[in-house]
Design a protein around this motif. Structure first.
Motif, PDB file in Angstrom:
ATOM      1  N   ARG A  64       0.836  -1.200   0.000  1.00  0.00           N
ATOM      2  CA  ARG A  64       0.000   0.000   0.000  1.00  0.00           C
ATOM      3  C   ARG A  64       0.869   1.248   0.000  1.00  0.00           C
ATOM      4  O   ARG A  64       0.594   2.195  -0.762  1.00  0.00           O
ATOM      5  CB  ARG A  64      -0.925  -0.002   1.215  1.00  0.00           C
ATOM      6  CG  ARG A  64      -1.821   1.238   1.304  1.00  0.00           C
ATOM      7  CD  ARG A  64      -2.813   1.129   2.430  1.00  0.00           C
ATOM      8  NE  ARG A  64      -2.148   1.121   3.731  1.00  0.00           N
ATOM      9  CZ  ARG A  64      -2.805   1.012   4.884  1.00  0.00           C
ATOM     10  NH1 ARG A  64      -4.122   0.849   4.877  1.00  0.00           N
ATOM     11  NH2 ARG A  64      -2.154   1.025   6.022  1.00  0.00           N
ATOM     12  N   LYS A  65       1.922   1.271   0.799  1.00  0.00           N
ATOM     13  CA  LYS A  65       2.796   2.453   0.876  1.00  0.00           C
ATOM     14  C   LYS A  65       3.495   2.716  -0.456  1.00  0.00           C
ATOM     15  O   LYS A  65       3.669   3.871  -0.869  1.00  0.00           O
ATOM     16  CB  LYS A  65       3.824   2.267   1.988  1.00  0.00           C
ATOM     17  CG  LYS A  65       4.697   3.493   2.237  1.00  0.00           C
ATOM     18  CD  LYS A  65       5.622   3.267   3.418  1.00  0.00           C
ATOM     19  CE  LYS A  65       6.388   4.552   3.760  1.00  0.00           C
ATOM     20  NZ  LYS A  65       7.204   5.048   2.652  1.00  0.00           N
ATOM     21  N   GLU A  68       0.957   4.445  -2.623  1.00  0.00           N
ATOM     22  CA  GLU A  68       0.658   5.807  -2.176  1.00  0.00           C
ATOM     23  C   GLU A  68       1.842   6.741  -2.408  1.00  0.00           C
ATOM     24  O   GLU A  68       1.666   7.894  -2.811  1.00  0.00           O
ATOM     25  CB  GLU A  68       0.255   5.792  -0.705  1.00  0.00           C
ATOM     26  CG  GLU A  68      -1.092   5.116  -0.458  1.00  0.00           C
ATOM     27  CD  GLU A  68      -1.404   4.969   1.019  1.00  0.00           C
ATOM     28  OE1 GLU A  68      -0.448   5.021   1.834  1.00  0.00           O
ATOM     29  OE2 GLU A  68      -2.589   4.793   1.353  1.00  0.00           O
ATOM     30  N   ASP A  69       3.056   6.263  -2.162  1.00  0.00           N
ATOM     31  CA  ASP A  69       4.234   7.099  -2.364  1.00  0.00           C
ATOM     32  C   ASP A  69       4.424   7.464  -3.834  1.00  0.00           C
ATOM     33  O   ASP A  69       4.881   8.565  -4.151  1.00  0.00           O
ATOM     34  CB  ASP A  69       5.491   6.384  -1.851  1.00  0.00           C
ATOM     35  CG  ASP A  69       5.550   6.317  -0.331  1.00  0.00           C
ATOM     36  OD1 ASP A  69       4.727   6.992   0.323  1.00  0.00           O
ATOM     37  OD2 ASP A  69       6.407   5.584   0.194  1.00  0.00           O
ATOM     38  N   ALA A  71       1.947   7.762  -5.979  1.00  0.00           N
ATOM     39  CA  ALA A  71       0.813   8.623  -6.346  1.00  0.00           C
ATOM     40  C   ALA A  71       0.541   8.591  -7.844  1.00  0.00           C
ATOM     41  O   ALA A  71       0.687   9.596  -8.547  1.00  0.00           O
ATOM     42  CB  ALA A  71       1.081  10.062  -5.886  1.00  0.00           C
ATOM     43  N   ARG A  94     -10.042   2.598  -2.402  1.00  0.00           N
ATOM     44  CA  ARG A  94      -9.676   4.003  -2.562  1.00  0.00           C
ATOM     45  C   ARG A  94     -10.655   4.756  -3.472  1.00  0.00           C
ATOM     46  O   ARG A  94     -10.626   5.981  -3.519  1.00  0.00           O
ATOM     47  CB  ARG A  94      -8.283   4.108  -3.167  1.00  0.00           C
ATOM     48  CG  ARG A  94      -7.152   3.865  -2.202  1.00  0.00           C
ATOM     49  CD  ARG A  94      -7.048   5.022  -1.234  1.00  0.00           C
ATOM     50  NE  ARG A  94      -5.877   4.862  -0.382  1.00  0.00           N
ATOM     51  CZ  ARG A  94      -5.792   5.353   0.834  1.00  0.00           C
ATOM     52  NH1 ARG A  94      -6.811   6.016   1.356  1.00  0.00           N
ATOM     53  NH2 ARG A  94      -4.695   5.190   1.541  1.00  0.00           N
ATOM     54  N   TRP A  96     -10.457   4.438  -6.704  1.00  0.00           N
ATOM     55  CA  TRP A  96      -9.661   4.742  -7.895  1.00  0.00           C
ATOM     56  C   TRP A  96     -10.148   3.913  -9.081  1.00  0.00           C
ATOM     57  O   TRP A  96     -10.315   2.687  -8.963  1.00  0.00           O
ATOM     58  CB  TRP A  96      -8.198   4.408  -7.662  1.00  0.00           C
ATOM     59  CG  TRP A  96      -7.466   5.303  -6.717  1.00  0.00           C
ATOM     60  CD1 TRP A  96      -7.981   6.318  -5.965  1.00  0.00           C
ATOM     61  CD2 TRP A  96      -6.076   5.223  -6.407  1.00  0.00           C
ATOM     62  NE1 TRP A  96      -7.000   6.887  -5.204  1.00  0.00           N
ATOM     63  CE2 TRP A  96      -5.810   6.240  -5.458  1.00  0.00           C
ATOM     64  CE3 TRP A  96      -5.036   4.407  -6.827  1.00  0.00           C
ATOM     65  CZ2 TRP A  96      -4.544   6.450  -4.928  1.00  0.00           C
ATOM     66  CZ3 TRP A  96      -3.770   4.615  -6.308  1.00  0.00           C
ATOM     67  CH2 TRP A  96      -3.518   5.627  -5.373  1.00  0.00           C
ATOM     68  N   LEU A 335      -6.561  10.906  -4.910  1.00  0.00           N
ATOM     69  CA  LEU A 335      -5.177  10.539  -4.623  1.00  0.00           C
ATOM     70  C   LEU A 335      -4.790  10.904  -3.196  1.00  0.00           C
ATOM     71  O   LEU A 335      -3.995  10.230  -2.564  1.00  0.00           O
ATOM     72  CB  LEU A 335      -4.233  11.244  -5.602  1.00  0.00           C
ATOM     73  CG  LEU A 335      -4.108  10.628  -6.991  1.00  0.00           C
ATOM     74  CD1 LEU A 335      -3.280  11.519  -7.881  1.00  0.00           C
ATOM     75  CD2 LEU A 335      -3.480   9.248  -6.914  1.00  0.00           C
ATOM     76  N   THR A 336      -5.334  11.990  -2.690  1.00  0.00           N
ATOM     77  CA  THR A 336      -4.932  12.463  -1.371  1.00  0.00           C
ATOM     78  C   THR A 336      -5.858  11.986  -0.267  1.00  0.00           C
ATOM     79  O   THR A 336      -5.534  12.107   0.904  1.00  0.00           O
ATOM     80  CB  THR A 336      -4.893  13.996  -1.368  1.00  0.00           C
ATOM     81  OG1 THR A 336      -6.171  14.497  -1.754  1.00  0.00           O
ATOM     82  CG2 THR A 336      -3.852  14.505  -2.354  1.00  0.00           C
ATOM     83  N   LYS A 338      -7.366   9.729   2.392  1.00  0.00           N
ATOM     84  CA  LYS A 338      -6.860   8.591   3.148  1.00  0.00           C
ATOM     85  C   LYS A 338      -8.015   7.804   3.746  1.00  0.00           C
ATOM     86  O   LYS A 338      -8.196   7.721   4.964  1.00  0.00           O
ATOM     87  CB  LYS A 338      -5.923   9.061   4.263  1.00  0.00           C
ATOM     88  CG  LYS A 338      -4.701   9.809   3.757  1.00  0.00           C
ATOM     89  CD  LYS A 338      -3.772   8.874   2.998  1.00  0.00           C
ATOM     90  CE  LYS A 338      -2.496   9.596   2.594  1.00  0.00           C
ATOM     91  NZ  LYS A 338      -1.571   8.718   1.852  1.00  0.00           N
TER      92      LYS A 338
END
Length: 347
Positions: A64-65, A68-69, A71, A94, A96, A335-336, A338
């Motif tokens: 997941r990180k 997200e990193d 993006a 999400r 998406w 995208l932002t 959470k």
């Protein structure tokens, strides 16, 4: 554009999925796009039962990180395996949009390996996997028609390409084997229907190039056939160009990129009239027949220059452009955000 690609099929595997994605990624990066690939080489894996060459991810730490990193502006999921399922779950939670691609007749392959699992069960899983996607990229019109009959939705045609500089008639050489040379290139495995080729009484030599779980068994069962193992790059291109006919016995491939590689090398193709060959071949460069021996004998009479001319119409650049046009952009607001995922298994 920042494009995230998630795939369970990646190097060092040698197959049409890996070839297609590596070529497309190269074209995208050349055009200025930033691409990140999440693949099994990044995580602990176990060998796939009955097919040890394929590695399955058992725990995708920081999955997941990593997403997200990065993006991403768009996410494409290549395969329906463990990583593909994780990416699918992540995107859905999400909110998406994402795209998928249908590369392999997984249901038929699974049934051949484990006959107790009906083909219908496999397609039930595949529909579940692909239904939430904005678009599912499919290589040929005949496969689109076939999947539509099975109630798949939002299918998008995505053709393939070939490296016409690497695969070229100029690489033809003497293999020091009796001619005509009847060549097969691909995985040596049960789903490729290889005995349909290996059992034929043919003039000349039969040459098999590729590795796979059935290689040792076939070597023992067919001592008169030349099994050369896995070849890549210029070595592989020389073998394609040096053959007199390329034999494609598969009944379950969705495309058959190796057929284009053979044609670019000037080598005509013999195949069954099924999904893949129907869409790839033309009368001047390939013969399709329910009698594979008859197809081989007819293909040997085709003009090699015509095969090369036909293949030059296929481009990896065009393939990448079609891929890019199919992607589903992610809206910046999502995208932002959470949102709680609620399922830490995708980690």
């Amino acid at each position: 554009m920042r494009i995230l690609i998630v795939t369970d099929a990646w190097k060092p595997q040698v197959n049409g999925v890996v070839t297609t994605m590596t070529q497309v990624i190269q074209e995208l990066e050349t055009a200025g796009h930033e691409v990140k690939v999440l693949h099994p080489g990044l995580y602990p894996t176990v060998p796939m039962p009955r097919y040890a060459e394929i590695r399955l991810v058992i725990y995708a730490k920081n999955f997941r990180k990593q997403i997200e990193d990065f993006a991403p502006d768009a996410v494409h999921i290549v395969t329906e395996g463990p990583l593909g399922l994780r990416a699918r779950a992540f995107c859905i939670k999400r909110g998406w949009p994402f795209t998928t691609s249908f590369h392999t007749k997984f249901a038929e392959y699974l049934n051949k390996r484990i006959p107790l699992i009906p083909v219908s069960w496999g397609y039930r899983f595949l529909r579940f996997f692909h239904t939430p996607a904005e678009r599912t990229l499919v290589s040929t019109q005949s496969l689109i028609d076939e999947l539509s009959e099975k109630d798949f939705k939002h299918l998008f045609k995505w053709n393939r390409g070939v490296d016409i500089e690497l695969f070229h008639p100029k690489r033809r050489r003497d293999l020091e084997l009796p001619r005509p040379i009847n060549l097969y290139v691909g995985r040596v495995s049960v789903e490729k229907n290889l005995p349909a080729f290996l059992n034929l009484e043919l003039e000349g030599s039969k040459v098999v190039v590729g590795g796979g779980p059935a290689l040792d068994a076939f070597r023992q069962a067919y001592p008169g056939i030349h099994f050369l193992g896995k070849h890549t790059g210029e070595d592989l291109a020389e073998l394609f160009a040096s053959a007199d006919v390329f034999v494609f016995p598969s009944l379950t491939d969705t495309y058959g990129l190796v057929m284009l590689e053979a044609l670019a090398s000037g080598t005509p193709v013999a195949a069954y009239p099924t999904t893949g060959p129907i869409d790839v071949l033309a009368p001047q460069c390939g013969v399709m027949d329910e009698d594979l021996k008859r197809a081989i004998e007819a293909a040997l009479k085709l003009n090699r220059t015509a095969c090369r001319d036909y293949a030059q119409a296929f481009s990896w650049t065009a393939c990448a452009q079609t891929f890019l046009s199919a992607l589903a952009p992610i809206q910046p607001a999502t995208l932002t955000r959470k949102a709680p995922l609620g399922n830490e298994a995708i980690e």
